[in-house]
Each structure stands twice: as structure tokens, then as C-alpha cells.
Motif scaffolding. Structure first.
Motif, short mmCIF file in Angstrom:
data_model
loop_
_atom_site.label_atom_id
_atom_site.label_comp_id
_atom_site.label_asym_id
_atom_site.label_seq_id
_atom_site.Cartn_x
_atom_site.Cartn_y
_atom_site.Cartn_z
N ALA A 72 -7.14 -2.61 -3.94
CA ALA A 72 -6.30 -1.81 -4.12
C ALA A 72 -6.40 -0.30 -4.66
CB ALA A 72 -4.90 -2.32 -4.91
N ASN A 73 -5.75 0.70 -3.92
CA ASN A 73 -6.10 2.01 -4.16
C ASN A 73 -4.80 2.48 -4.71
OD1 ASN A 73 -6.69 4.61 -4.70
ND2 ASN A 73 -8.21 4.86 -2.75
N ILE A 84 4.46 -0.66 -4.34
CA ILE A 84 4.13 -0.43 -2.81
C ILE A 84 2.78 -0.13 -3.05
CG2 ILE A 84 4.46 0.85 -1.06
CD1 ILE A 84 6.82 -0.91 -1.47
N GLY A 85 1.76 -0.58 -2.44
CA GLY A 85 0.39 -0.41 -2.47
C GLY A 85 -0.43 -0.37 -1.48
N CYS A 86 -1.78 0.44 -1.51
CA CYS A 86 -2.56 0.54 -0.52
C CYS A 86 -3.68 -0.33 -0.74
CB CYS A 86 -3.04 1.91 -0.45
SG CYS A 86 -1.93 3.25 -0.33
N SER A 87 -4.07 -1.02 0.47
CA SER A 87 -5.46 -1.82 0.26
C SER A 87 -6.56 -1.33 1.29
CB SER A 87 -5.08 -3.37 0.92
OG SER A 87 -5.99 -4.13 0.99
N HIS A 88 -7.64 -1.22 0.64
CA HIS A 88 -8.83 -0.68 1.52
C HIS A 88 -9.41 -2.00 2.26
CE1 HIS A 88 -10.36 3.04 -0.74
NE2 HIS A 88 -9.09 3.25 -0.41
N ARG A 89 -9.59 -3.09 1.59
CA ARG A 89 -10.18 -4.37 2.25
C ARG A 89 -9.53 -4.70 3.46
NH1 ARG A 89 -13.43 -8.41 0.67
NH2 ARG A 89 -14.82 -6.84 0.05
N HIS A 90 -8.23 -4.74 3.31
CA HIS A 90 -7.09 -5.38 4.09
C HIS A 90 -6.57 -4.23 5.22
CE1 HIS A 90 -7.75 -9.05 2.51
NE2 HIS A 90 -7.13 -8.88 1.38
N ARG A 91 -6.97 -3.07 5.04
CA ARG A 91 -6.43 -1.94 5.83
C ARG A 91 -5.10 -1.87 5.98
NH1 ARG A 91 -11.59 -1.84 10.08
NH2 ARG A 91 -10.49 -0.09 10.58
N SER A 116 -8.30 3.02 5.85
CA SER A 116 -8.24 2.56 4.66
C SER A 116 -7.18 3.20 3.71
CB SER A 116 -9.63 2.51 3.78
OG SER A 116 -10.06 3.97 3.93
N PRO A 117 -5.75 3.07 4.03
CA PRO A 117 -4.75 3.77 3.33
C PRO A 117 -5.22 4.01 1.72
CG PRO A 117 -3.83 1.95 4.34
CD PRO A 117 -5.22 1.77 4.74
N ASN A 118 -5.00 5.31 1.20
CA ASN A 118 -5.68 5.64 0.29
C ASN A 118 -4.46 6.00 -0.89
OD1 ASN A 118 -6.53 8.06 -1.64
ND2 ASN A 118 -8.37 7.38 -0.53
N ASP A 119 -3.54 6.91 -0.68
CA ASP A 119 -2.53 7.30 -1.80
C ASP A 119 -1.19 7.14 -0.88
OD1 ASP A 119 -1.52 7.68 -4.27
OD2 ASP A 119 -2.20 9.83 -4.31
N ILE A 120 -0.23 7.09 -1.64
CA ILE A 120 1.26 6.67 -1.17
C ILE A 120 2.10 6.94 -2.02
CG2 ILE A 120 1.20 4.40 -2.26
CD1 ILE A 120 2.22 3.33 0.22
N ILE A 128 8.20 5.69 3.27
CA ILE A 128 6.96 5.53 2.61
C ILE A 128 6.02 6.51 3.29
CG2 ILE A 128 5.18 4.14 1.92
CD1 ILE A 128 7.25 1.78 1.90
N TRP A 129 5.45 7.35 2.49
CA TRP A 129 4.50 8.10 3.20
C TRP A 129 3.01 7.85 2.56
CZ3 TRP A 129 6.19 13.28 5.80
CH2 TRP A 129 7.64 13.00 5.71
N PHE A 130 2.03 7.96 3.47
CA PHE A 130 0.76 7.48 3.04
C PHE A 130 -0.58 8.19 3.61
CE2 PHE A 130 1.56 4.04 5.89
CZ PHE A 130 0.21 4.16 6.53
N SER A 131 -1.69 8.39 2.93
CA SER A 131 -2.78 9.17 3.69
C SER A 131 -3.70 7.84 4.04
CB SER A 131 -3.65 9.98 2.72
OG SER A 131 -3.83 9.16 1.44
N ASP A 132 -4.47 8.10 5.34
CA ASP A 132 -5.05 7.11 5.86
C ASP A 132 -6.55 7.46 6.03
OD1 ASP A 132 -5.87 4.27 6.50
OD2 ASP A 132 -5.34 4.96 8.61
N PRO A 133 -7.49 8.09 5.37
CA PRO A 133 -8.78 8.17 5.52
C PRO A 133 -9.67 7.19 5.80
CG PRO A 133 -8.58 8.37 3.42
CD PRO A 133 -7.29 7.90 3.59
#
Length: 301
Positions: A72-73, A84-91, A116-120, A128-133
Motif C-alpha cells: 500500500a502507498n 481508500i488506498g492505493c496498492s502497488h502489488r495489486h495495481r 501502480s496507483p500512488n497517491d489519492i 476519488i482522484w488518484f495518480s498512477d505512475p
């Protein structure tokens, strides 16, 4: 007495010279994604490479909230108070329901896997707005090497119908993001290519139009140095409190750097919380710090 640097007289009213920088915990790999739960009087924070989310309370100190966490990030809360969270591993983007179960809100766009969703962040309309680098799938350290299927982008998710839209795609490495108090501006960090020798890094600002349906602009708002802007938060007056290589920088809405709180390690992210949202929780590499300020963070869910 903590070390403060006053660069603009406006900063004096926001800081407390007699409030110490307090170490809350150490020994982590890389801290990210802090989020404050006022109703539970606790902080959640990602120990990203160790694949866990930590929980901190004033009385109980630190404990493990979730392990494994899917690497999680970033985290936020929605209008119903759910995590609400971002998961790198599960994308993917997840929501922790009030009964503790986890719902995947988004993991694909246009038939392809997210990176890999990063911040939210959540807007007051529930979107819900999120970055996906690509950062989380570039290495095994923060999630595991995987193949990117989409370019880096900034997304808007409407959880009422699952609609996912690209709001901006002219990023190399979109990172932290935050709305202004009136939600008419959206600040987004551009962190650049992960392994570039001299990447272009700055905070950009967009105008939010049509009640959150469209973004315009995207000009450079401020360039943080030393280091760069990773994560940041906005206070109730519209100032941006950003991570930096030497601490936390406070930046006025006009882009002027007002001052900084010196921290001994590189800061990755931060959030306001505690009593009256006036305590700043600081993720500094392997150490979690906190400091009381004379300013309140913008109202959150």
C-alpha cells in the motif's frame, strides 16, 4: 526547540517555536501515505517496502494495522469515513468497508491494468482522484517488477457507477495530489522518470472546471529544492505544505516559499491531524515524526 526557517513573515503565524519535533517511531523501510482518523484518534501510515500499514495512537504507540497490505502507498478517507488506498502489488484502488472487508474499486482502464496507483484524494462530491505512475512496478522493492500496460496518468473515479476517466496524461511521473480548500484548484506533483540523472520535478496546479468534470491549465506552481515534492497537504488558508529533501516546506497559494520545518531525514509525505487538525505528522524515510503547528489542515472527510 525545533529548527524553523522563516523566509516570509507570514510563516511566523503558522509555526510554534516552542513546539518540538517529536519522534513517534523509527526502523521502517520507507514511510508513505499517512491518513488521520479523527473519530478513532489514530494515524495510519504505509511502511511501503515492508508491505504493511502501521497504526499509531497517542496512548498505544505503533502497531501493525494490516500485513500484507498489497504494498500500500497513498491513503485517504471517503465521505463515509472509509479508508481508500492505493496498492502497488495489486495495481488497484481499494476501499476498506466499515466491517473490515476490502472492495477493489478500480484495477483496469480501457481493458488494461493500471500501473501502480500512488497517491489519492477524495472530493466533496464523492469522486476519488488518484495518480498512477510506473514507480511501484519498476522495482521489486516497492511492489514487484511488472510490465506497464498504460502511460502514467491522473484519474477520476466515480464510485457511484464505477466510471473511471483520465483527467490528465501529460505526466512522466504523477505523484502527490491535493485540492485547494474550495476545490477549485488541484495540485499534482510531477516527480519525473525514476532513474533519470536529472529529472524535471515540480508541483503543477490545475483549474477544476465544470464542478469537477474537467481540468484546465497545469502550469508549474512551485519547484521544491533540495529534493523534490513527493506528497503534500493543503491548510485551511490554501498554503501547500510539501515534502522536501531537508524537511517540510510551506508554500503560499501565490507560489512563494514561506519557510520550512527542518527534519533530519528526507521527507516523503505528511498530513495534518490530531487536535483541531493542527498537528503535522511527517513521514521521513525510516522515521515518523510529529510537530504541533499554529495552522489547521484543510477540512477532510
Amino acid at each position: 526547540m525545533n529548527e524553523l526557517e522563516i523566509l516570509d513573515p507570514r510563516f511566523r503565524a503558522y509555526v510554534l517555536p516552542n513546539a518540538p519535533l517529536v519522534k513517534l517511531g523509527e526502523g521502517f523501510a520507507w514511510l508513505e501515505g499517512p491518513v488521520w482518523f479523527a473519530d478513532l484518534n489514530c494515524l495510519l501510515v504505509s511502511d511501503l517496502p515492508n508491505d504493511r500499514i502501521m497504526r499509531w495512537t497517542e496512548d498505544g504507540g505503533l502497531s501493525i494495522f494490516r500485513k500484507p497490505s498489497g504494498f500500500a502507498n497513498g491513503h485517504t478517507r471517503d465521505r463515509q469515513g472509509r479508508l481508500i488506498g492505493c496498492s502497488h502489488r495489486h495495481r488497484c484502488i481499494t476501499r476498506t468497508e466499515l466491517d473490515g472487508s476490502i472492495t477493489v474499486l478500480a484495477d483496469h482502464y480501457d481493458g488494461k491494468r493500471l500501473n501502480s496507483p500512488n497517491d489519492i484524494v477524495c472530493r466533496s462530491d464523492g469522486t476519488i482522484w488518484f495518480s498512477d505512475p510506473h514507480y511501484g512496478i519498476n522495482t521489486d522493492y516497492e511492489g514487484g517488477k511488472q510490465t506497464a500496460e498504460l502511460p502514467s496518468a491522473l484519474y477520476r473515479l466515480d464510485p457511484s457507477d464505477g466510471g473511471l476517466r483520465v483527467m490528465a496524461d501529460d505526466f512522466v511521473g504523477p505523484n502527490g495530489l491535493a485540492f485547494s480548500p474550495n476545490e477549485r484548484l488541484l495540485y499534482v506533483a510531477e516527480s519525473g522518470p525514476q532513474f533519470a540523472a536529472d529529472p524535471e520535478r515540480h508541483i503543477r496546479v490545475f483549474d477544476v472546471l465544470d464542478d469537477g468534470e474537467r481540468l484546465a491549465g497545469g502550469r508549474v506552481f512551485h519547484t521544491v529544492t533540495p529534493g523534490f515534492a513527493d506528497g503534500f497537504r493543503v491548510d485551511q488558508d490554501g498554503n501547500v505544505w510539501s515534502s522536501a529533501g531537508d524537511g517540510v516546506h510551506c508554500i503560499a497559494a501565490d507560489g512563494t516559499k514561506l519557510g520550512r520545518i527542518k527534519v533530519p531525514f528526507t521527507v516523503s509525505n505528511l498530513t495534518f491531524g490530531g487536535r483541531n487538525r493542527s498537528r503535522l505528522f511527517i513521514c521521513a524515510s525510516h522515521t515518523l515524526f510529529a510537530i504541533y503547528t499554529n495552522q489547521r489542515g484543510a477540512q477532510q472527510p
